[in-house]
Design a protein around this motif. Sequence first.
Motif, PDB file in Angstrom:
ATOM      1  N   SER A  13     -11.059 -11.654  -2.953  1.00 60.64           N
ATOM      2  CA  SER A  13     -12.109 -11.753  -1.613  1.00 60.64           C
ATOM      3  C   SER A  13     -13.258 -10.781  -2.007  1.00 60.64           C
ATOM      4  CB  SER A  13     -11.490 -10.997  -0.651  1.00 60.64           C
ATOM      5  OG  SER A  13     -11.217  -9.711  -0.937  1.00 60.64           O
ATOM      6  N   SER A  14     -14.382 -10.966  -1.155  1.00 56.91           N
ATOM      7  CA  SER A  14     -15.574 -10.237  -1.423  1.00 56.91           C
ATOM      8  C   SER A  14     -15.514  -8.759  -1.034  1.00 56.91           C
ATOM      9  CB  SER A  14     -16.672 -10.987  -0.586  1.00 56.91           C
ATOM     10  OG  SER A  14     -16.294 -10.866   0.470  1.00 56.91           O
ATOM     11  N   SER A  15     -14.448  -7.805  -1.262  1.00 56.91           N
ATOM     12  CA  SER A  15     -14.393  -6.613  -1.067  1.00 56.91           C
ATOM     13  C   SER A  15     -13.989  -5.942  -2.231  1.00 56.91           C
ATOM     14  CB  SER A  15     -13.536  -6.280   0.198  1.00 56.91           C
ATOM     15  OG  SER A  15     -12.165  -6.616  -0.200  1.00 56.91           O
ATOM     16  N   ASP A  16     -14.020  -4.517  -2.151  1.00 59.58           N
ATOM     17  CA  ASP A  16     -13.471  -3.858  -3.448  1.00 59.58           C
ATOM     18  C   ASP A  16     -12.060  -3.666  -3.418  1.00 59.58           C
ATOM     19  OD1 ASP A  16     -16.090  -3.168  -3.687  1.00 59.58           O
ATOM     20  OD2 ASP A  16     -16.192  -1.180  -2.863  1.00 59.58           O
ATOM     21  N   SER A  17     -11.595  -3.283  -4.406  1.00 58.13           N
ATOM     22  CA  SER A  17     -10.128  -3.175  -4.577  1.00 58.13           C
ATOM     23  C   SER A  17      -9.758  -1.759  -5.166  1.00 58.13           C
ATOM     24  CB  SER A  17      -9.541  -4.378  -5.492  1.00 58.13           C
ATOM     25  OG  SER A  17     -10.014  -4.639  -6.491  1.00 58.13           O
ATOM     26  N   ASN A  18      -8.592  -1.294  -5.136  1.00 62.12           N
ATOM     27  CA  ASN A  18      -8.260  -0.172  -5.635  1.00 62.12           C
ATOM     28  C   ASN A  18      -6.742  -0.036  -6.052  1.00 62.12           C
ATOM     29  OD1 ASN A  18     -10.616   1.581  -4.940  1.00 62.12           O
ATOM     30  ND2 ASN A  18      -9.980   1.099  -2.726  1.00 62.12           N
ATOM     31  N   SER A  19      -6.197   0.533  -6.883  1.00 60.55           N
ATOM     32  CA  SER A  19      -4.786   0.908  -7.335  1.00 60.55           C
ATOM     33  C   SER A  19      -4.722   2.129  -7.486  1.00 60.55           C
ATOM     34  CB  SER A  19      -4.554  -0.165  -8.221  1.00 60.55           C
ATOM     35  OG  SER A  19      -4.891   0.241  -9.458  1.00 60.55           O
ATOM     36  N   VAL A  20      -3.714   2.667  -7.400  1.00 62.07           N
ATOM     37  CA  VAL A  20      -3.155   4.482  -7.845  1.00 62.07           C
ATOM     38  C   VAL A  20      -1.943   4.074  -8.784  1.00 62.07           C
ATOM     39  CG1 VAL A  20      -2.594   6.369  -7.079  1.00 62.07           C
ATOM     40  CG2 VAL A  20      -4.206   5.132  -5.769  1.00 62.07           C
ATOM     41  N   VAL A  21      -1.819   4.745  -9.858  1.00 61.77           N
ATOM     42  CA  VAL A  21      -0.778   5.202 -10.471  1.00 61.77           C
ATOM     43  C   VAL A  21      -0.418   6.701 -10.660  1.00 61.77           C
ATOM     44  CG1 VAL A  21       0.456   4.952 -12.820  1.00 61.77           C
ATOM     45  CG2 VAL A  21      -1.024   3.018 -11.956  1.00 61.77           C
ATOM     46  N   ALA A  22       0.999   6.942 -10.439  1.00 61.26           N
ATOM     47  CA  ALA A  22       1.064   8.490 -10.265  1.00 61.26           C
ATOM     48  C   ALA A  22       2.397   8.986 -10.891  1.00 61.26           C
ATOM     49  CB  ALA A  22       1.327   8.883  -8.946  1.00 61.26           C
ATOM     50  N   LEU A  23       2.394  10.000 -11.250  1.00 58.57           N
ATOM     51  CA  LEU A  23       3.679  10.758 -11.845  1.00 58.57           C
ATOM     52  C   LEU A  23       4.205  11.984 -10.920  1.00 58.57           C
ATOM     53  CD1 LEU A  23       5.720  10.758 -14.138  1.00 58.57           C
ATOM     54  CD2 LEU A  23       4.077  12.593 -15.121  1.00 58.57           C
ATOM     55  N   SER A  29       1.199  -1.096  -0.123  1.00 55.55           N
ATOM     56  CA  SER A  29       0.111  -0.105   0.080  1.00 55.55           C
ATOM     57  C   SER A  29       0.777   1.232  -0.177  1.00 55.55           C
ATOM     58  CB  SER A  29      -0.796   0.072   1.016  1.00 55.55           C
ATOM     59  OG  SER A  29      -0.165   0.060   2.409  1.00 55.55           O
ATOM     60  N   SER A  30       2.211   1.210  -0.090  1.00 54.74           N
ATOM     61  CA  SER A  30       3.095   2.133  -0.244  1.00 54.74           C
ATOM     62  C   SER A  30       3.385   2.397  -1.719  1.00 54.74           C
ATOM     63  CB  SER A  30       4.193   1.962   0.511  1.00 54.74           C
ATOM     64  OG  SER A  30       4.187   1.991   2.078  1.00 54.74           O
ATOM     65  N   TYR A  47       3.419   3.451  -8.253  1.00 58.11           N
ATOM     66  CA  TYR A  47       2.247   2.685  -8.128  1.00 58.11           C
ATOM     67  C   TYR A  47       2.015   2.150  -6.801  1.00 58.11           C
ATOM     68  CZ  TYR A  47       5.169  -1.247  -9.099  1.00 58.11           C
ATOM     69  OH  TYR A  47       6.227  -2.130  -8.724  1.00 58.11           O
ATOM     70  N   LYS A  48       0.823   1.860  -6.608  1.00 60.47           N
ATOM     71  CA  LYS A  48       0.572   1.191  -5.393  1.00 60.47           C
ATOM     72  C   LYS A  48      -0.821   0.532  -5.248  1.00 60.47           C
ATOM     73  CE  LYS A  48      -1.352   5.098  -2.459  1.00 60.47           C
ATOM     74  NZ  LYS A  48      -1.331   6.008  -1.736  1.00 60.47           N
ATOM     75  N   LEU A  49      -1.098  -0.558  -4.205  1.00 57.18           N
ATOM     76  CA  LEU A  49      -2.293  -1.092  -4.028  1.00 57.18           C
ATOM     77  C   LEU A  49      -3.092  -0.444  -2.942  1.00 57.18           C
ATOM     78  CD1 LEU A  49      -4.325  -3.397  -5.190  1.00 57.18           C
ATOM     79  CD2 LEU A  49      -2.973  -4.970  -3.452  1.00 57.18           C
ATOM     80  N   THR A  50      -4.148  -0.025  -2.875  1.00 57.70           N
ATOM     81  CA  THR A  50      -4.762   0.570  -1.926  1.00 57.70           C
ATOM     82  C   THR A  50      -5.808  -0.504  -1.027  1.00 57.70           C
ATOM     83  OG1 THR A  50      -6.162   1.736  -3.090  1.00 57.70           O
ATOM     84  CG2 THR A  50      -4.314   2.915  -2.491  1.00 57.70           C
ATOM     85  N   ALA A  51      -6.151  -1.354  -2.138  1.00 58.42           N
ATOM     86  CA  ALA A  51      -7.175  -2.336  -1.414  1.00 58.42           C
ATOM     87  C   ALA A  51      -7.222  -3.671  -2.509  1.00 58.42           C
ATOM     88  CB  ALA A  51      -8.588  -1.748  -1.246  1.00 58.42           C
ATOM     89  N   GLY A  52      -7.282  -4.814  -1.930  1.00 64.95           N
ATOM     90  CA  GLY A  52      -7.274  -6.015  -3.055  1.00 64.95           C
ATOM     91  C   GLY A  52      -6.158  -6.998  -2.866  1.00 64.95           C
ATOM     92  N   ASP A  53      -5.779  -7.660  -3.791  1.00 59.83           N
ATOM     93  CA  ASP A  53      -4.588  -8.697  -3.506  1.00 59.83           C
ATOM     94  C   ASP A  53      -3.548  -8.164  -4.180  1.00 59.83           C
ATOM     95  OD1 ASP A  53      -6.480 -10.600  -2.439  1.00 59.83           O
ATOM     96  OD2 ASP A  53      -7.192 -11.241  -4.210  1.00 59.83           O
ATOM     97  N   LYS A  54      -3.537  -7.641  -5.445  1.00 54.85           N
ATOM     98  CA  LYS A  54      -2.252  -7.240  -6.048  1.00 54.85           C
ATOM     99  C   LYS A  54      -2.569  -6.216  -7.379  1.00 54.85           C
ATOM    100  CE  LYS A  54      -1.384 -11.299  -8.952  1.00 54.85           C
ATOM    101  NZ  LYS A  54      -0.326 -12.261  -9.458  1.00 54.85           N
ATOM    102  N   VAL A  55      -1.603  -5.580  -7.636  1.00 54.47           N
ATOM    103  CA  VAL A  55      -1.922  -4.925  -8.781  1.00 54.47           C
ATOM    104  C   VAL A  55      -0.549  -5.111  -9.774  1.00 54.47           C
ATOM    105  CG1 VAL A  55      -0.552  -2.692  -7.796  1.00 54.47           C
ATOM    106  CG2 VAL A  55      -1.767  -2.278  -9.864  1.00 54.47           C
ATOM    107  N   VAL A  56      -0.755  -5.250 -11.125  1.00 51.01           N
ATOM    108  CA  VAL A  56       0.397  -5.623 -11.823  1.00 51.01           C
ATOM    109  C   VAL A  56       0.196  -4.532 -13.200  1.00 51.01           C
ATOM    110  CG1 VAL A  56       1.129  -7.575 -13.316  1.00 51.01           C
ATOM    111  CG2 VAL A  56      -0.145  -8.142 -11.366  1.00 51.01           C
ATOM    112  N   ILE A  57       1.369  -4.067 -13.381  1.00 51.58           N
ATOM    113  CA  ILE A  57       1.748  -3.337 -14.689  1.00 51.58           C
ATOM    114  C   ILE A  57       2.374  -4.362 -15.545  1.00 51.58           C
ATOM    115  CG2 ILE A  57       2.958  -1.327 -15.467  1.00 51.58           C
ATOM    116  CD1 ILE A  57       2.636  -0.134 -12.644  1.00 51.58           C
TER     117      ILE A  57
END
Length: 163
Positions: free
Chosen positions: A76-86, A41-42, A136-146
Amino acid sequence: FQAEDGIRDVERSRGLGDVYKRQVVQFVQVSSSTSVETTSSSYQTFSQLVLSITPTSATNLLFAQLSIPVVVYNQSSSDSNSVVALTDDNGSSYFFQTINRIYDYGGSGGYINWIAGGQTVNTAGSTSERTYKVRYKLTAGDKVVINTGGSGLSILTIMEIEP
């Protein structure tokens, strides 16, 4: 031209011509198909999309554009979020942040494949070298892949433009 009866000829629109008349001084670009992922999440720096430019004038504009394929997984049974930033520093400020959110209405998790991106224009402010970083980071969920499986292509472009 205005005729005696007061009817004027229609003025031609100049459209976006003024914008495109600006002189591009420098153009730098980097691309990568390397696949990276995180469960953190960082913010993580995508080291293959780091790009430097040294403005020739402090009054010139710097235009940055990013296009990056992102996949967010959630089992899982929840929402997920990711963020990409510059950013052009160590992550204390961002030109833009693109947020992706999966809403899990059915309770069975989710998967979304999307193209994140953004663009920004800023005055250079100095002639010191600037280094742009994609984070980039994952704020909720299992993983984020680029660039999932190395099949995507991420592109960062920076142009110096005369005002």
